[in-house]
Design a protein around this motif. Sequence first.
Motif, mmCIF file in Angstrom:
data_model
loop_
_atom_site.group_PDB
_atom_site.id
_atom_site.type_symbol
_atom_site.label_atom_id
_atom_site.label_comp_id
_atom_site.label_asym_id
_atom_site.label_seq_id
_atom_site.Cartn_x
_atom_site.Cartn_y
_atom_site.Cartn_z
ATOM 1 N N TRP A 166 42.584 57.638 34.580
ATOM 2 C CA TRP A 166 41.270 57.095 34.957
ATOM 3 C C TRP A 166 40.239 57.417 33.885
ATOM 4 C CZ3 TRP A 166 38.967 54.574 39.294
ATOM 5 C CH2 TRP A 166 39.918 54.032 40.159
ATOM 6 N N VAL B 191 37.181 54.935 33.329
ATOM 7 C CA VAL B 191 35.759 55.152 33.088
ATOM 8 C C VAL B 191 35.446 55.517 31.637
ATOM 9 C CG1 VAL B 191 35.314 55.789 35.479
ATOM 10 C CG2 VAL B 191 35.923 57.557 33.846
ATOM 11 N N THR C 203 35.837 42.078 36.948
ATOM 12 C CA THR C 203 36.670 42.859 37.855
ATOM 13 C C THR C 203 37.884 42.049 38.315
ATOM 14 O OG1 THR C 203 34.695 43.998 38.614
ATOM 15 C CG2 THR C 203 36.664 44.240 39.965
ATOM 16 N N LYS D 58 21.692 47.868 32.433
ATOM 17 C CA LYS D 58 20.390 47.358 32.019
ATOM 18 C C LYS D 58 19.716 48.305 31.048
ATOM 19 C CE LYS D 58 20.210 44.628 36.028
ATOM 20 N NZ LYS D 58 20.100 44.640 37.469
ATOM 21 N N LEU E 135 41.286 48.778 36.698
ATOM 22 C CA LEU E 135 40.418 47.878 37.461
ATOM 23 C C LEU E 135 38.954 48.280 37.295
ATOM 24 C CD1 LEU E 135 40.174 45.591 39.550
ATOM 25 C CD2 LEU E 135 40.455 47.287 41.339
ATOM 26 N N VAL E 136 38.726 49.577 37.237
ATOM 27 C CA VAL E 136 37.364 50.118 37.177
ATOM 28 C C VAL E 136 36.618 49.644 35.919
ATOM 29 C CG1 VAL E 136 37.979 52.260 35.978
ATOM 30 C CG2 VAL E 136 36.066 52.256 37.553
ATOM 31 N N VAL F 259 32.278 44.748 44.594
ATOM 32 C CA VAL F 259 31.503 44.513 43.375
ATOM 33 C C VAL F 259 30.622 43.275 43.564
ATOM 34 C CG1 VAL F 259 31.617 43.846 40.938
ATOM 35 C CG2 VAL F 259 33.112 45.629 41.798
ATOM 36 N N HIS G 132 25.270 40.619 35.898
ATOM 37 C CA HIS G 132 25.767 40.650 37.276
ATOM 38 C C HIS G 132 27.018 39.794 37.421
ATOM 39 C CE1 HIS G 132 21.370 41.483 38.670
ATOM 40 N NE2 HIS G 132 21.923 42.503 38.062
ATOM 41 N N ASN H 51 36.631 53.506 44.587
ATOM 42 C CA ASN H 51 37.804 52.880 43.995
ATOM 43 C C ASN H 51 38.916 53.915 43.795
ATOM 44 O OD1 ASN H 51 38.134 50.604 41.107
ATOM 45 N ND2 ASN H 51 39.613 51.287 42.592
ATOM 46 N N ALA I 121 27.948 48.464 34.708
ATOM 47 C CA ALA I 121 27.062 49.104 35.679
ATOM 48 C C ALA I 121 26.411 50.348 35.074
ATOM 49 C CB ALA I 121 27.841 49.472 36.942
ATOM 50 N N VAL I 122 27.162 51.105 34.307
ATOM 51 C CA VAL I 122 26.638 52.380 33.819
ATOM 52 C C VAL I 122 25.774 52.207 32.560
ATOM 53 C CG1 VAL I 122 27.301 54.559 32.755
ATOM 54 C CG2 VAL I 122 28.311 53.873 34.902
ATOM 55 N N MET J 92 30.100 41.290 35.845
ATOM 56 C CA MET J 92 30.758 42.375 36.587
ATOM 57 C C MET J 92 31.755 41.820 37.594
ATOM 58 S SD MET J 92 27.666 45.075 37.218
ATOM 59 C CE MET J 92 28.585 46.045 38.403
ATOM 60 N N VAL J 93 31.366 40.774 38.300
ATOM 61 C CA VAL J 93 32.265 40.209 39.311
ATOM 62 C C VAL J 93 33.459 39.531 38.639
ATOM 63 C CG1 VAL J 93 32.450 38.593 41.226
ATOM 64 C CG2 VAL J 93 30.325 39.864 40.876
ATOM 65 N N TYR K 275 33.952 46.623 36.107
ATOM 66 C CA TYR K 275 32.551 46.707 36.522
ATOM 67 C C TYR K 275 31.836 47.956 36.002
ATOM 68 C CZ TYR K 275 34.658 49.740 40.095
ATOM 69 O OH TYR K 275 35.354 50.714 40.743
ATOM 70 N N PHE K 276 32.596 49.028 35.738
ATOM 71 C CA PHE K 276 31.947 50.316 35.479
ATOM 72 C C PHE K 276 31.114 50.325 34.191
ATOM 73 C CE2 PHE K 276 31.942 54.812 34.176
ATOM 74 C CZ PHE K 276 31.423 55.377 35.320
#
Lengths: 106, 489
Positions: free
Chosen positions: B244, B249, B278, B97, B85-86, A79, B271, A35, B93-94, B274-275, B89-90
């Motif tokens: 950023w 992040v 974003t 779970k 934008l990050v 994604v 899941h 990205n 994701a990080v 995240m979509v 999802y970031f």
Amino acid sequence: MKKDQDARDSGWREDPRYKIANREAGTGVGLALLNFFWWFGFAYGMGSRPVEEYRYILGFPDWFFYSCIIGFFVIGFLVWAVVTFLFEDVSLEDSPEEQEGGGESE
Amino acid sequence: MNVSLVWPMLLYLAAVFVIGYFSSKHMGKAPRFLQEYFLGGRELGGFMLAMTLTATYGSASSFLGGPGTAYTLGLGWVLLAMSQLVTGYFTLAVLGKKFAIMSRKIGAVTLVDFLQARYRSKGVVLWSSFAILLFLFSAMAAQWVGGGRLIQSFTGIPYEAALFIFAVTVLGYVAVGGFRAVAITDAIQGVIMVAGTVVLLIATVVVGGGVEPIMEKLAAENPRLITPFGADGSLTPLYVSSFWILVGVGVVGLPQVAVRAMSYKDSRAMHRAMVIGTFVIGAIMLGMHLIGVFARAVVPGVEVGDTVMPVLALKVLPAWLAGIFLAAPMAAIMSTVDSLLLLISSTLIKDVYLNYIRPEADARTVKILSVTVTAVIGVLVFLTAIKPPELLIWLNLYAFGGLEAAFIWPIVLGLYWKKGNDCGAMISIIVGMASYLVFGRIWENPLGMHGVVLPVILSLLGYVIGSWLTSHRDRERQREIIVRFWGVR
């Protein structure tokens, strides 16, 4: 391998779900790097030219169109692809009835 | 007073109230009050999770301050805004779970719960509670000012009265409805934010005669407006990239964001979130900031950045539609404030009171106290916001940076590095927070980057070195922690 050995010697076994979790976190970091490079590359690669040399797509300067607009859709699509094809469904509960993930137990 | 502007907002405030009321009904039946009040019983689905994350994060600055700056600086500021934008999802994701699994293992309801179990240190608990209270209180005050000003600018009623209406509404649904009310209203607010963005963007382009003439007009006024470098050339690649960390992040370290990463129902919800997240955050950030740039061609000569959007909305939309749009920044502010409010009260009740003051408090006391404390904090913020500090966006970012520098490593490395310990976490929190505050005063943009970058690096060093140096102490305790967090029973 050695790590598994250590773990068993000291009498506990690592939650097998963490292998998946770690991999997915790595994927997230990878996605963020991609990205960033997409965003940076188009913005400053194309945007640093003199303004007279800009070309326009749908009315937007080309650097902006690729970096911000196309970049948005590309990352959004990635994604979607990543969570659909790479991410796994796991139970999050405390006492998971998962023995399926435990291939490494013996 | 313009009636067609006011009614959508009133309707909106009323709807939010009703939601809070119904959420509190639900809560009466829930077996575990704390988990329900502060975390919605860990039942969030994908859509709700995405919306509450986006809405919590996208605050007044995305709707007023941000587009106002884009108006002044041009496309370069839109580019900067797209670093967000990050966040879509970031974070999930990080923290993902692992955070969800671990917090269930230990029954954590707040971020501090997690830190306490992971580091078993009174110092970590007290310092992190302190950081949360200090920074979130100031962030919240800034947001309330925004909410009050917004109502004021649309209805023409005095600022204090506007602030009062805002405060009563937010307190009404947060204090009685808890996290569930916050999440449900966030979802509605998220939808309003996206819809408002799309409608205003289209209307602006239409009134401006299309994108091409708008760009031509801007280039004719000042060619730098359509470069990535900003109208005055101040946006260097390094400076913009350093955002950023701040708004990209680094958001992982924000307690109000992190706590949402333990609230979802199952991995499928994560899941999907995240979509959705974003696309939603991308659409809002790209859309709102582009509107700000376009506004320069459509309504030239606006002096105060924060008023660009309202002025534009009134110019390009029919009055009733402008009224609905005005609910969007309102929604953004409220959805940020509600989360912060709840987080502050959870910190006081769960992390400080139940840990150190009266661990044996019975359920009824906790319930009454939670609602009361939430309300009292709201009143305090209200009083602070009556005489508001200036520069909404920077105050807001200041708080975010401080929290990120304090918490990012204790959270992330706490999840992924077994050797991380209380000493590392402690140093990381203090160094991150202190260096950010000090840099903020004496060295605003060190080495041409945003002030948050160096403190984040320093707190990483503090965490790693602190953990290494003390790794020989308390081996048994560290082993217990590792087994509890990493092991399977």
